[in-house]
Scaffold this motif. Structure first.
Motif, PDB file in Angstrom:
ATOM      1  N   PRO A 131       0.815  -1.233   0.000  1.00 25.80           N
ATOM      2  CA  PRO A 131       0.000   0.000   0.000  1.00 25.80           C
ATOM      3  C   PRO A 131       0.837   1.267   0.000  1.00 25.80           C
ATOM      4  CG  PRO A 131      -0.853  -1.584   1.587  1.00 25.80           C
ATOM      5  CD  PRO A 131       0.467  -2.112   1.120  1.00 25.80           C
ATOM      6  N   ALA A 132       1.973   1.256   0.716  1.00 24.93           N
ATOM      7  CA  ALA A 132       2.812   2.451   0.754  1.00 24.93           C
ATOM      8  C   ALA A 132       3.348   2.793  -0.632  1.00 24.93           C
ATOM      9  CB  ALA A 132       3.964   2.254   1.734  1.00 24.93           C
ATOM     10  N   VAL A 133       3.808   1.779  -1.362  1.00 24.61           N
ATOM     11  CA  VAL A 133       4.316   2.012  -2.715  1.00 24.61           C
ATOM     12  C   VAL A 133       3.181   2.414  -3.655  1.00 24.61           C
ATOM     13  CG1 VAL A 133       5.396   0.899  -4.697  1.00 24.61           C
ATOM     14  CG2 VAL A 133       6.284   0.486  -2.412  1.00 24.61           C
ATOM     15  N   ARG A 134       2.026   1.782  -3.475  1.00 25.55           N
ATOM     16  CA  ARG A 134       0.885   2.035  -4.361  1.00 25.55           C
ATOM     17  C   ARG A 134       0.390   3.460  -4.242  1.00 25.55           C
ATOM     18  NH1 ARG A 134      -2.339   3.453  -7.248  1.00 25.55           N
ATOM     19  NH2 ARG A 134      -4.178   2.428  -8.122  1.00 25.55           N
ATOM     20  N   PHE A 135       0.295   3.976  -3.025  1.00 23.76           N
ATOM     21  CA  PHE A 135      -0.326   5.285  -2.825  1.00 23.76           C
ATOM     22  C   PHE A 135       0.680   6.421  -2.642  1.00 23.76           C
ATOM     23  CE2 PHE A 135      -3.557   2.241  -1.265  1.00 23.76           C
ATOM     24  CZ  PHE A 135      -4.584   2.575  -2.120  1.00 23.76           C
ATOM     25  N   LEU A 136       1.915   6.111  -2.229  1.00 18.30           N
ATOM     26  CA  LEU A 136       2.900   7.161  -2.001  1.00 18.30           C
ATOM     27  C   LEU A 136       3.966   7.225  -3.083  1.00 18.30           C
ATOM     28  CD1 LEU A 136       3.539   6.711   1.852  1.00 18.30           C
ATOM     29  CD2 LEU A 136       1.996   8.332   0.722  1.00 18.30           C
ATOM     30  N   ALA A 141       7.730   5.937  -0.159  1.00 14.72           N
ATOM     31  CA  ALA A 141       7.567   4.715   0.638  1.00 14.72           C
ATOM     32  C   ALA A 141       8.880   4.336   1.316  1.00 14.72           C
ATOM     33  CB  ALA A 141       7.073   3.572  -0.241  1.00 14.72           C
ATOM     34  N   VAL A 142       9.981   4.420   0.566  1.00 17.71           N
ATOM     35  CA  VAL A 142      11.290   4.130   1.153  1.00 17.71           C
ATOM     36  C   VAL A 142      11.596   5.114   2.275  1.00 17.71           C
ATOM     37  CG1 VAL A 142      13.772   4.147   0.712  1.00 17.71           C
ATOM     38  CG2 VAL A 142      12.229   3.039  -0.904  1.00 17.71           C
ATOM     39  N   ALA A 143      11.382   6.405   2.005  1.00 17.38           N
ATOM     40  CA  ALA A 143      11.677   7.433   3.009  1.00 17.38           C
ATOM     41  C   ALA A 143      10.813   7.287   4.257  1.00 17.38           C
ATOM     42  CB  ALA A 143      11.479   8.824   2.393  1.00 17.38           C
ATOM     43  N   LEU A 144       9.590   6.802   4.098  1.00 24.91           N
ATOM     44  CA  LEU A 144       8.692   6.636   5.242  1.00 24.91           C
ATOM     45  C   LEU A 144       9.039   5.409   6.078  1.00 24.91           C
ATOM     46  CD1 LEU A 144       6.048   7.355   6.800  1.00 24.91           C
ATOM     47  CD2 LEU A 144       4.853   5.890   5.159  1.00 24.91           C
ATOM     48  N   VAL A 188      11.947  -0.921  -1.271  1.00 26.84           N
ATOM     49  CA  VAL A 188      13.269  -0.821  -1.895  1.00 26.84           C
ATOM     50  C   VAL A 188      13.293  -1.560  -3.237  1.00 26.84           C
ATOM     51  CG1 VAL A 188      15.667  -1.590  -1.714  1.00 26.84           C
ATOM     52  CG2 VAL A 188      14.578  -0.446   0.210  1.00 26.84           C
ATOM     53  N   TRP A 189      12.782  -2.797  -3.252  1.00 30.39           N
ATOM     54  CA  TRP A 189      12.842  -3.560  -4.495  1.00 30.39           C
ATOM     55  C   TRP A 189      11.851  -3.060  -5.535  1.00 30.39           C
ATOM     56  CZ3 TRP A 189      16.688  -5.788  -6.361  1.00 30.39           C
ATOM     57  CH2 TRP A 189      17.640  -6.388  -5.543  1.00 30.39           C
ATOM     58  N   ALA A 190      10.781  -2.424  -5.103  1.00 28.69           N
ATOM     59  CA  ALA A 190       9.900  -1.769  -6.073  1.00 28.69           C
ATOM     60  C   ALA A 190      10.634  -0.615  -6.745  1.00 28.69           C
ATOM     61  CB  ALA A 190       8.640  -1.272  -5.380  1.00 28.69           C
ATOM     62  N   THR A 191      11.434   0.122  -5.969  1.00 29.67           N
ATOM     63  CA  THR A 191      12.236   1.205  -6.526  1.00 29.67           C
ATOM     64  C   THR A 191      13.244   0.678  -7.540  1.00 29.67           C
ATOM     65  OG1 THR A 191      12.036   2.474  -4.472  1.00 29.67           O
ATOM     66  CG2 THR A 191      13.836   3.076  -5.952  1.00 29.67           C
ATOM     67  N   LEU A 192      13.939  -0.392  -7.178  1.00 25.61           N
ATOM     68  CA  LEU A 192      14.941  -0.952  -8.076  1.00 25.61           C
ATOM     69  C   LEU A 192      14.298  -1.589  -9.303  1.00 25.61           C
ATOM     70  CD1 LEU A 192      17.370  -2.503  -5.442  1.00 25.61           C
ATOM     71  CD2 LEU A 192      17.622  -0.355  -6.710  1.00 25.61           C
ATOM     72  N   GLU A 262      10.275   6.584 -13.792  1.00 22.37           N
ATOM     73  CA  GLU A 262       8.906   6.966 -13.504  1.00 22.37           C
ATOM     74  C   GLU A 262       8.477   6.343 -12.186  1.00 22.37           C
ATOM     75  OE1 GLU A 262       4.460   6.801 -15.560  1.00 22.37           O
ATOM     76  OE2 GLU A 262       6.191   5.817 -16.476  1.00 22.37           O
ATOM     77  N   ASP A 263       8.208   7.159 -11.176  1.00 21.69           N
ATOM     78  CA  ASP A 263       7.861   6.669  -9.839  1.00 21.69           C
ATOM     79  C   ASP A 263       6.376   6.377  -9.773  1.00 21.69           C
ATOM     80  OD1 ASP A 263       8.148   5.918  -7.246  1.00 21.69           O
ATOM     81  OD2 ASP A 263       8.215   7.946  -6.434  1.00 21.69           O
ATOM     82  N   THR A 264       5.999   5.249 -10.382  1.00 22.81           N
ATOM     83  CA  THR A 264       4.591   4.898 -10.467  1.00 22.81           C
ATOM     84  C   THR A 264       4.336   3.600  -9.751  1.00 22.81           C
ATOM     85  OG1 THR A 264       4.989   3.744 -12.550  1.00 22.81           O
ATOM     86  CG2 THR A 264       4.335   6.050 -12.689  1.00 22.81           C
ATOM     87  N   GLU A 265       3.105   3.124  -9.856  1.00 26.90           N
ATOM     88  CA  GLU A 265       2.735   1.864  -9.218  1.00 26.90           C
ATOM     89  C   GLU A 265       3.621   0.739  -9.751  1.00 26.90           C
ATOM     90  OE1 GLU A 265      -1.026  -1.217  -9.049  1.00 26.90           O
ATOM     91  OE2 GLU A 265      -1.244   0.752  -9.980  1.00 26.90           O
ATOM     92  N   PRO A 266       4.336   0.020  -8.867  1.00 28.06           N
ATOM     93  CA  PRO A 266       5.293  -0.974  -9.328  1.00 28.06           C
ATOM     94  C   PRO A 266       4.663  -2.149 -10.035  1.00 28.06           C
ATOM     95  CG  PRO A 266       4.992  -1.127  -6.953  1.00 28.06           C
ATOM     96  CD  PRO A 266       4.279   0.112  -7.421  1.00 28.06           C
ATOM     97  N   SER A 267       3.424  -2.467  -9.727  1.00 23.07           N
ATOM     98  CA  SER A 267       2.812  -3.628 -10.355  1.00 23.07           C
ATOM     99  C   SER A 267       2.680  -3.431 -11.860  1.00 23.07           C
ATOM    100  CB  SER A 267       1.434  -3.904  -9.737  1.00 23.07           C
ATOM    101  OG  SER A 267       0.602  -2.767  -9.862  1.00 23.07           O
ATOM    102  N   LYS A 268       2.328  -2.223 -12.287  1.00 25.05           N
ATOM    103  CA  LYS A 268       2.217  -1.948 -13.714  1.00 25.05           C
ATOM    104  C   LYS A 268       3.581  -2.060 -14.382  1.00 25.05           C
ATOM    105  CE  LYS A 268      -1.749   1.168 -13.143  1.00 25.05           C
ATOM    106  NZ  LYS A 268      -2.230   2.534 -13.305  1.00 25.05           N
ATOM    107  N   GLN A 269       4.600  -1.475 -13.716  1.00 30.20           N
ATOM    108  CA  GLN A 269       5.943  -1.547 -14.264  1.00 30.20           C
ATOM    109  C   GLN A 269       6.420  -2.994 -14.325  1.00 30.20           C
ATOM    110  OE1 GLN A 269       7.245   1.065 -15.424  1.00 30.20           O
ATOM    111  NE2 GLN A 269       9.457   0.930 -15.489  1.00 30.20           N
ATOM    112  N   SER A 270       6.062  -3.771 -13.312  1.00 32.74           N
ATOM    113  CA  SER A 270       6.506  -5.156 -13.254  1.00 32.74           C
ATOM    114  C   SER A 270       5.954  -5.953 -14.422  1.00 32.74           C
ATOM    115  CB  SER A 270       6.063  -5.798 -11.933  1.00 32.74           C
ATOM    116  OG  SER A 270       6.515  -5.039 -10.838  1.00 32.74           O
TER     117      SER A 270
END
Length: 277
Positions: A131-136, A141-144, A188-192, A262-270
């Motif tokens: 949820p943190a990655v999805r909405f923030l 999310a990493v910083a939080l 972290v891994w969503a960012t990478l 692009e800092d977007t929802e990781p699921s789409k990028q995945s």
């Protein structure tokens, strides 16, 4: 997508790692080795039908080369994040088992505590990480999540110093630490994952995971000899301080990488990466 990968990976560790302690307690080393062999055989049988559905290798116009990964903007920051974000927590996790044995806790308790920690990590990835990655977004999310995760790395320091290492407090304190760490791990891994190139996502992602594995090996090689020289209490404190330094590096790296992808929802990028890979 990444949250599901992390949760599945951690739950697999429960069965293949911590659960093996129960087999060893009752059947010894030979029983543990046979258990692992049977597990691998069952896995092979489960994956065997998938061979029929594998398509012939596709020909890519541009081959995947490591040199292209090294030249990708932000590579040094991505590698720095992969190497540092898990170092302190991995060191503490590897020192936990001998510490429990030296304090005369049973092997059954060590196994159940490790199971509890891994399950809490998987739950943290699902409940707060995704949820943190999805909405923030990844960077926020990493910083939080890195702040409470790093703060709770001092759990063993406090329990050791206060002579309060009871089973209840170990379950509660380390469970909360791993819960928040699981959420941080996903962020972290969503960012990478978002940073990884669309042309070679498998190469980029695998290389960075090797970086994390290398850091875990170095943590394991250094933490036990250090504890033998300066003792558990000081070693726990050193690992906590190392986590605080890593916090600054990871936050800086996340900020740098956020400007490159692009800092977007990781699921789409995945899913986009999976289509290309």
């Amino acid at each position: 997508m990444k949250a599901l990968q992390v949760i599945s990976f951690l739950l697999g560790m429960v069965v293949g790692g911590a659960g093996l302690l129960f087999i060893y307690e009752r059947l010894g080393w030979s029983g543990a080795m046979w258990g692992m062999a049977c597990e691998l055989f069952i896995l092979w049988l489960a994956l065997l039908p998938l061979r029929a559905g594998i398509e012939p290798s596709r020909v890519f116009q541009k081959p995947s080369r490591l040199v292209d990964l090294f030249r990708q903007p932000g590579f040094r920051w991505a590698l720095l994040m992969a190497l540092t974000f898990k170092f302190a927590s991995s060191a503490l996790a590897m020192l936990l088992q001998p510490w429990l044995m030296d304090r005369s806790f049973s092997l059954d308790f060590a196994g159940t505590l490790q199971m509890s920690n891994i399950i809490c990590g998987a739950l943290g990835g699902a409940v707060i990480g995704f949820p943190a990655v999805r909405f923030l977004g990844c960077r926020r999310a990493v910083a939080l999540l890195i702040w409470p995760s790093t703060l709770l790395l001092g759990t063993l320091v406090c329990l050791q110093a206060g002579e309060m290492a009871t089973p209840v407090l170990l379950y509660a304190g380390l469970g909360m630490e791993n819960f928040l760490d699981g959420g941080f791990y996903v962020s972290v891994w969503a960012t990478l994952m978002n940073w990884s190139s669309e042309e070679r996502p498998g190469t980029d992602y695998s290389f960075l995971q090797c970086g994390e594995s290398l850091a875990n090996v170095l943590a394991g090689m250094s933490i036990a000899p250090l504890a033998s020289v300066i003792g558990y209490s000081r070693t726990f404190l050193v690992a906590w301080i190392a986590g605080a330094f890593a916090l600054l590096l990871v936050v800086t790296a996340a900020r740098k990488l956020a400007g490159l992808c692009e800092d977007t929802e990781p699921s789409k990028q995945s899913f986009k990466h999976l289509r290309h890979s």
